[in-house]
Every structure is written in structure tokens, then in C-alpha cells.
Design an enzyme around this catalytic site. Structure first.
Site, PDB file in Angstrom:
ATOM      1  N   PHE A 122     -86.787 -65.293  37.205  1.00  0.00           N
ATOM      2  CA  PHE A 122     -87.581 -64.561  38.205  1.00  0.00           C
ATOM      3  C   PHE A 122     -87.037 -64.965  39.574  1.00  0.00           C
ATOM      4  CE2 PHE A 122     -91.446 -64.775  40.977  1.00  0.00           C
ATOM      5  CZ  PHE A 122     -91.924 -63.479  40.849  1.00  0.00           C
ATOM      6  N   PRO A 127     -83.465 -68.600  50.732  1.00  0.00           N
ATOM      7  CA  PRO A 127     -83.330 -69.738  51.659  1.00  0.00           C
ATOM      8  C   PRO A 127     -84.307 -69.629  52.838  1.00  0.00           C
ATOM      9  CG  PRO A 127     -81.163 -68.933  51.024  1.00  0.00           C
ATOM     10  CD  PRO A 127     -82.160 -67.985  50.416  1.00  0.00           C
ATOM     11  N   GLY A 130     -89.968 -68.707  51.368  1.00  0.00           N
ATOM     12  CA  GLY A 130     -90.568 -69.369  50.200  1.00  0.00           C
ATOM     13  C   GLY A 130     -92.023 -68.952  50.120  1.00  0.00           C
ATOM     14  N   ARG A 244     -99.775 -68.607  37.408  1.00  0.00           N
ATOM     15  CA  ARG A 244    -100.553 -69.736  37.947  1.00  0.00           C
ATOM     16  C   ARG A 244    -101.512 -70.297  36.907  1.00  0.00           C
ATOM     17  NH1 ARG A 244    -100.994 -66.945  43.954  1.00  0.00           N
ATOM     18  NH2 ARG A 244     -98.892 -67.618  44.516  1.00  0.00           N
ATOM     19  N   GLN A 280    -113.255-103.273  34.398  1.00  0.00           N
ATOM     20  CA  GLN A 280    -113.952-102.058  34.833  1.00  0.00           C
ATOM     21  C   GLN A 280    -113.141-101.244  35.851  1.00  0.00           C
ATOM     22  OE1 GLN A 280    -117.911-103.241  35.979  1.00  0.00           O
ATOM     23  NE2 GLN A 280    -118.613-103.197  33.858  1.00  0.00           N
ATOM     24  N   HIS A 339    -100.065 -98.932  34.223  1.00  0.00           N
ATOM     25  CA  HIS A 339     -98.888 -99.564  33.608  1.00  0.00           C
ATOM     26  C   HIS A 339     -98.360-100.732  34.459  1.00  0.00           C
ATOM     27  CE1 HIS A 339     -98.583 -95.969  31.001  1.00  0.00           C
ATOM     28  NE2 HIS A 339     -97.698 -96.630  30.277  1.00  0.00           N
ATOM     29  N   GLU A 364     -94.581 -71.751  42.217  1.00  0.00           N
ATOM     30  CA  GLU A 364     -95.548 -70.669  41.962  1.00  0.00           C
ATOM     31  C   GLU A 364     -96.703 -70.723  42.958  1.00  0.00           C
ATOM     32  OE1 GLU A 364     -96.199 -69.248  38.096  1.00  0.00           O
ATOM     33  OE2 GLU A 364     -94.294 -70.027  37.336  1.00  0.00           O
ATOM     34  N   GLY A 365     -96.352 -71.042  44.210  1.00  0.00           N
ATOM     35  CA  GLY A 365     -97.346 -71.147  45.274  1.00  0.00           C
ATOM     36  C   GLY A 365     -97.779 -72.589  45.462  1.00  0.00           C
TER      37      GLY A 365
HETATM   38  C1  LIG Z   1     -87.695 -76.767  40.640  1.00  0.00           C
HETATM   39  C2  LIG Z   1     -88.108 -75.480  41.289  1.00  0.00           C
HETATM   40  C3  LIG Z   1     -88.141 -74.319  40.533  1.00  0.00           C
HETATM   41  C4  LIG Z   1     -88.444 -73.092  41.140  1.00  0.00           C
HETATM   42  N1  LIG Z   1     -88.364 -71.940  40.412  1.00  0.00           N
HETATM   43  C5  LIG Z   1     -88.461 -70.740  41.054  1.00  0.00           C
HETATM   44  C6  LIG Z   1     -88.184 -69.523  40.357  1.00  0.00           C
HETATM   45  O1  LIG Z   1     -87.888 -69.506  39.145  1.00  0.00           O
HETATM   46  N2  LIG Z   1     -88.230 -68.347  41.054  1.00  0.00           N
HETATM   47  C7  LIG Z   1     -88.549 -68.303  42.379  1.00  0.00           C
HETATM   48  O2  LIG Z   1     -88.559 -67.216  42.945  1.00  0.00           O
HETATM   49  N3  LIG Z   1     -88.824 -69.456  43.075  1.00  0.00           N
HETATM   50  C8  LIG Z   1     -88.778 -70.656  42.440  1.00  0.00           C
HETATM   51  N4  LIG Z   1     -89.032 -71.829  43.132  1.00  0.00           N
HETATM   52  C9  LIG Z   1     -89.374 -71.750  44.546  1.00  0.00           C
HETATM   53  C10 LIG Z   1     -90.810 -72.182  44.835  1.00  0.00           C
HETATM   54  O3  LIG Z   1     -91.714 -71.211  44.380  1.00  0.00           O
HETATM   55  C11 LIG Z   1     -90.885 -72.458  46.364  1.00  0.00           C
HETATM   56  O4  LIG Z   1     -90.149 -73.646  46.597  1.00  0.00           O
HETATM   57  C12 LIG Z   1     -92.313 -72.590  46.846  1.00  0.00           C
HETATM   58  O5  LIG Z   1     -92.992 -71.368  46.768  1.00  0.00           O
HETATM   59  C13 LIG Z   1     -92.387 -73.109  48.288  1.00  0.00           C
HETATM   60  O6  LIG Z   1     -91.503 -72.431  49.127  1.00  0.00           O
HETATM   61  P1  LIG Z   1     -90.501 -73.263  50.069  1.00  0.00           P
HETATM   62  O7  LIG Z   1     -89.805 -74.255  49.205  1.00  0.00           O
HETATM   63  O8  LIG Z   1     -89.681 -72.319  50.833  1.00  0.00           O
HETATM   64  O9  LIG Z   1     -91.439 -74.086  51.037  1.00  0.00           O
HETATM   65  P2  LIG Z   1     -92.050 -73.543  52.429  1.00  0.00           P
HETATM   66  O10 LIG Z   1     -92.663 -72.219  52.239  1.00  0.00           O
HETATM   67  O11 LIG Z   1     -91.043 -73.715  53.489  1.00  0.00           O
HETATM   68  O12 LIG Z   1     -93.223 -74.594  52.651  1.00  0.00           O
HETATM   69  C14 LIG Z   1     -93.026 -75.897  53.220  1.00  0.00           C
HETATM   70  C15 LIG Z   1     -94.413 -76.511  53.440  1.00  0.00           C
HETATM   71  O13 LIG Z   1     -95.155 -75.718  54.366  1.00  0.00           O
HETATM   72  C16 LIG Z   1     -96.386 -75.348  53.793  1.00  0.00           C
HETATM   73  N5  LIG Z   1     -96.773 -74.013  54.295  1.00  0.00           N
HETATM   74  C17 LIG Z   1     -96.023 -72.864  54.282  1.00  0.00           C
HETATM   75  N6  LIG Z   1     -96.735 -71.859  54.793  1.00  0.00           N
HETATM   76  C18 LIG Z   1     -97.947 -72.366  55.134  1.00  0.00           C
HETATM   77  C19 LIG Z   1     -99.129 -71.824  55.714  1.00  0.00           C
HETATM   78  N7  LIG Z   1     -99.217 -70.526  56.045  1.00  0.00           N
HETATM   79  N8  LIG Z   1    -100.187 -72.647  55.932  1.00  0.00           N
HETATM   80  C20 LIG Z   1    -100.110 -73.940  55.597  1.00  0.00           C
HETATM   81  N9  LIG Z   1     -99.044 -74.531  55.045  1.00  0.00           N
HETATM   82  C21 LIG Z   1     -97.967 -73.738  54.807  1.00  0.00           C
HETATM   83  C22 LIG Z   1     -96.148 -75.342  52.290  1.00  0.00           C
HETATM   84  O14 LIG Z   1     -97.354 -75.484  51.562  1.00  0.00           O
HETATM   85  C23 LIG Z   1     -95.258 -76.582  52.161  1.00  0.00           C
HETATM   86  O15 LIG Z   1     -96.046 -77.724  52.164  1.00  0.00           O
HETATM   87  C24 LIG Z   1     -88.777 -73.060  42.530  1.00  0.00           C
HETATM   88  C25 LIG Z   1     -88.787 -74.249  43.270  1.00  0.00           C
HETATM   89  C26 LIG Z   1     -88.441 -75.433  42.691  1.00  0.00           C
HETATM   90  C27 LIG Z   1     -88.413 -76.685  43.531  1.00  0.00           C
END
Ligand SMILES: Cc1cc2nc3c(=O)[nH]c(=O)nc-3n(C[C@H](O)[C@H](O)[C@H](O)COP(=O)(O)OP(=O)(O)OC[C@H]3O[C@@H](n4cnc5c(N)ncnc54)[C@H](O)[C@@H]3O)c2cc1C
Length: 384
Positions: A122, A127, A130, A244, A280, A339, A364-365
Site C-alpha cells: 500500500f 517523503p 506522512g 487500524r 507488590q 526483567h 497507519e496514523g
Molecule cells: C516501518 C514503517 C512501515 C510503514 N509502512 C507504510 C506502508 O506500507 N504504506 C504507507 O503508505 N506508509 C507506511 N508507513 C508510513 C507511516 O504511515 C508514516 O510514517 C506515518 O503516517 C507518519 O508520517 P511521517 O513519518 O511523515 O511523520 P509526520 O507526519 O512528519 O509526523 C511527525 C510528528 O508530527 C506529528 N504530527 C503531524 N501532524 C500533526 C498534527 N496535525 N497535529 C499534531 N501532531 C502532528 C506526528 O504525530 C508525529 O509525531 C510506514 C512507516 C514505517 C516507519
């Protein structure tokens, strides 16, 4: 909805035995080699794991959402890498086709996905986009019976293994947001599709991600999902609602495994002349983990049943992802603490799980995006 309890019990027993007898013993090898052994992949195909959620008429088991989360609870009691390999065919890689594909598209691809002959990825993230996925820049320009696709997708799970990609691309450059986006099936062999180097990740060794680059890649117009432009973002969001819930169930299974390991260690490990399980302060960590896992499990089952009843579960799916992934992180942290020093070295599985489960709060968000979805839906509903 459970269609037939006896049949489901057989499936859950099979999964549980397969996890215990075949996958758990292979965890270290997968972590060391960054590969899932070929014989295990073949067994996964034989058991039907690639087609759990593909409808029966296309060769899968067609699990309902409730059945799927029950299966996911079992599959997740081992390294998440195993689940990741079958995860895209059952979830984000195939669901676009299942929910919005034309009959012809379904017949062409779904049987191969169900059998595991073909892996689907998917490709939404880029870059520059996200969390703000609707701002994606990959373009698909119509040219006769083709679309010419250009752009880069990032962190795409199973990209190195995939035979097809569900790709979200902008068909209308004048519409900047979600409305200009369409979804396509792109085959790996299409000229202009390049797979980048595997990403070096914090955890989940054995599960691979990479960039997918499209350079003047000519995709047949027949591969536009549903044959309709401008609805690709909606397709992606439908896919993610289901995804999700699935990831939430995976968080529960992983947390259960970590808690089992921590409990066993607490009973065996002696300090001050008694098992640490007698203290505890250790019991509080065990009990809090148990209660939180139970809460997550219950809410996921409730949301799954609602989805089977055709209710809109956008809010519930985000509630589950938010709570279950954060819960899983807390359980991982407590399990390392229980541990002691042994939790920080790789002799025990918990060191690896602690790194593996960190991802659940991100993809996935992210947790923050789930919070935004929940609040946005609350405010919208209050205004109607
Ligand atoms: C191992 C791995 C597998 C993945 N697999 C897939 C895949 O198969 N297909 C695919 O399409 N994608 C995939 N992803 C991408 C993944 O879904 C994104 O990395 C994720 O959605 C976050 O996007 P970003 O990395 O660009 O972070 P960013 O969007 O840049 O976010 C950086 C930080 O800012 C915060 N942030 C962003 N916007 C807001 C807002 N409006 N308010 C508050 N906080 C905010 C975020 O929560 C985060 O803490 C994968 C990622 C990884 C690491």
C-alpha cells in the site's frame, strides 16, 4: 460477527499451534538474518494465512472483522515481522481492491493475493507527506489508455517482496487536497517502477520497507481502482479504518505475549529470598498490564462487531488504535522493568519486542492523528 463458532475455533487453534510450534522458535533466526525462512513462508501459504480476509469467492477465508481480530490476537503472540508479511495481503495492500475495485480487477488480482503467490503493498506515504497524506504529490497524468505516474513513495511495507502496489496519486493537479487523488494498481514489472534500498529499522527485523519510485511509469487506465478518478483518498481512508482495527488487535496479542514472558520471569526470578512476583510493586505492573490489555481487547471486539453490523466506525477505530498502541508501549516498558537488567539484553525476547512494538504508535496514523480524528468526529457530530 462469528459465522460458525466451531470452524473458527479450528482456525484459532491452528494459528495458536503454528505460532507456538513454528514461529516462536524461529524468532531469533529472523531477528539475526532479517529474513523469514522460506519454509515458514511456504507453510504460511499452505495454512491460508495470506487470504484470511480476502472474500471466499476470490479464494480467501473471508473472515468477518470480529473473526479477523480474534485471529490477529493469536498471530501477534510472536515477532510482528511474521504478521507484517501476511498483513498487507490481508489488509492495506488488498483492501482497496476489495472495497472499491471493479469485478474484473478483483478477479484478476485477489485469488493470487489470497494464495500468497503475489504480495501487495500500500503506497500512500511520501517523503513530503506522512500524516498530511492528502497533500501527496505523486502525479498520474492521463495519456490515451494509460496514466503516466511520477513520484516517490516512502516506508512502503513489503515493497521489496511486492508484485503489486496500491498507489495513491494525484490525477487532477488543480485540486490540491483529497479530491484530486485516485488509486491505482501498479505491477512491479511495469517499466519505470524502482524499489529503493531496504530501510534500516529500529525493530521488526524480517519485515522490510523501502522507497518505491515511479519514473514516467505507464500504468494501464484499466488499473484505476473502481475505474473512477478523484475517489482514491476515500478508498485509502476506508482501507485505513479497517487497518487500524487490525493493528489494534495486533497490539493486544503482542502485549499478551510480553505480559506472559514478564509473569514467567517474575515467578522464576528470586531476590531478597523470594520470587520477585511476591513484591507488590511488581504485582502492580502485572495487574495494570492485565487490566489495560483486557480493556483494549474489549473495545476492539466491540468496534469489530459494529463494523460487521455496517456501522461507521471511524471514531471507534481511531479510539482502538490510540488506546491499544499506547497500551502496548506501556506493557512493553513494564515488561522490560520486570526483567531488570535481563530486559535490556537480547537473551530475552522482551528486548526485541520493546523495539518491535514502538512502530505501532506511528504507522497507519500516529497517536496524534488518531486524537485529531476522534476530536474532529466528535465536533462534527455535535454540530449536526
Ligand atoms: C516501518 C514503517 C512501515 C510503514 N509502512 C507504510 C506502508 O506500507 N504504506 C504507507 O503508505 N506508509 C507506511 N508507513 C508510513 C507511516 O504511515 C508514516 O510514517 C506515518 O503516517 C507518519 O508520517 P511521517 O513519518 O511523515 O511523520 P509526520 O507526519 O512528519 O509526523 C511527525 C510528528 O508530527 C506529528 N504530527 C503531524 N501532524 C500533526 C498534527 N496535525 N497535529 C499534531 N501532531 C502532528 C506526528 O504525530 C508525529 O509525531 C510506514 C512507516 C514505517 C516507519
Amino acid at each position: 460477527m462469528i459465522r460458525d463458532q466451531e470452524t473458527l475455533n479450528v482456525l484459532l487453534d491452528t494459528l495458536s499451534r503454528f505460532v507456538r510450534e513454528r514461529l516462536v522458535p524461529a524468532e531469533n533466526e529472523v531477528a539475526e538474518t532479517d529474513e523469514i525462512p522460506a519454509d515458514i513462508v511456504a507453510e504460511m501459504r499452505d495454512i491460508g494465512l495470506f487470504g484470511l480476509c480476502v472474500p471466499e469467492e476470490y479464494g480467501g477465508l473471508g473472515l468477518t472483522m470480529e473473526e479477523e481480530v480474534l485471529a490477529a490476537f493469536e498471530i501477534a503472540k510472536t515477532s510482528p515481522a511474521f504478521r507484517s508479511l501476511i498483513g498487507t495481503n490481508n489488509g492495506i495492500g488488498s483492501q482497496g481492491l476489495i472495497v472499491d475495485g471493479t469485478e474484473e480487477q478483483k478477479r484478476h488480482y485477489l485469488p493470487k493475493l489470497a494464495s500468497g503467490e503475489l504480495i501487495a503493498s500500500f503506497a500512500l506515504t511520501e517523503p513530503g507527506s506522512g500524516s498530511d497524506a492528502a497533500s501527496l504529490r505523486t502525479s498520474a497524468r492521463r495519456d490515451g489508455d494509460f496514466y503516466v505516474v511520477n513520484g516517490t513513495k516512502r516506508f512502503i511495507t513489503n515493497a521489496p517482496e511486492a508484485g503489486i502496489f496500491t498507489v495513491m496519486a494525484r490525477t487532477n493537479p488543480d485540486v490540491k487536497g483529497a479530491g484530486g487523488i485516485s488509486a491505482f494498481i501498479v505491477e512491479k514489472g511495469t517499466p519505470g517502477v524502482h524499489i529503493g534500498k531496504r530501510d534500516k529499522k529500529m525493530g521488526q527485523k524480517g519485515a522490510h520497507t523501502a522507497d518505491v519510485i515511479f519514473e514516467n511509469c505507464r500504468v494501464p487506465a484499466a488499473n484505476l481502482i473502481g475505474g473512477k478518478e478523484g475517489v482514491g483518498f476515500k478508498t485509502a481512508m476506508k482501507v485505513l479504518d479497517k487497518g487500524r482495527l487490525h493493528i489494534s488487535a495486533i497490539c493486544v496479542g503482542a502485549a499478551e505475549r510480553m505480559l506472559e514472558d514478564a509473569l514467567r520471569y517474575a515467578i522464576e526470578r528470586q531476590q531478597f529470598g523470594q520470587p520477585i512476583a511476591e513484591f507488590q510493586l511488581i504485582q502492580a505492573m502485572l495487574a495494570d498490564s492485565k487490566a489495560e490489555i483486557y480493556a483494549a481487547r474489549s473495545m476492539i471486539l466491540d468496534a469489530a462487531r459494529r463494523r460487521d453490523n455496517k456501522e461507521d466506525i471511524s471514531t471507534e477505530a481511531s479510539c482502538c488504535k490510540l488506546f491499544a498502541s499506547e497500551m502496548c508501549g506501556r506493557v512493553a516498558d513494564r515488561a522490560v522493568q520486570i526483567h531488570g537488567g535481563a530486559g535490556y539484553v537480547s537473551e530475552y525476547a522482551i528486548e526485541r519486542f520493546y523495539r518491535d512494538v514502538r512502530l505501532f504508535r506511528i504507522y497507519e496514523g500516529t497517536t496524534q492523528i488518531q486524537q485529531l480524528v476522534i476530536a474532529r468526529n466528535m465536533i462534527r457530530n455535535a454540530q449536526v
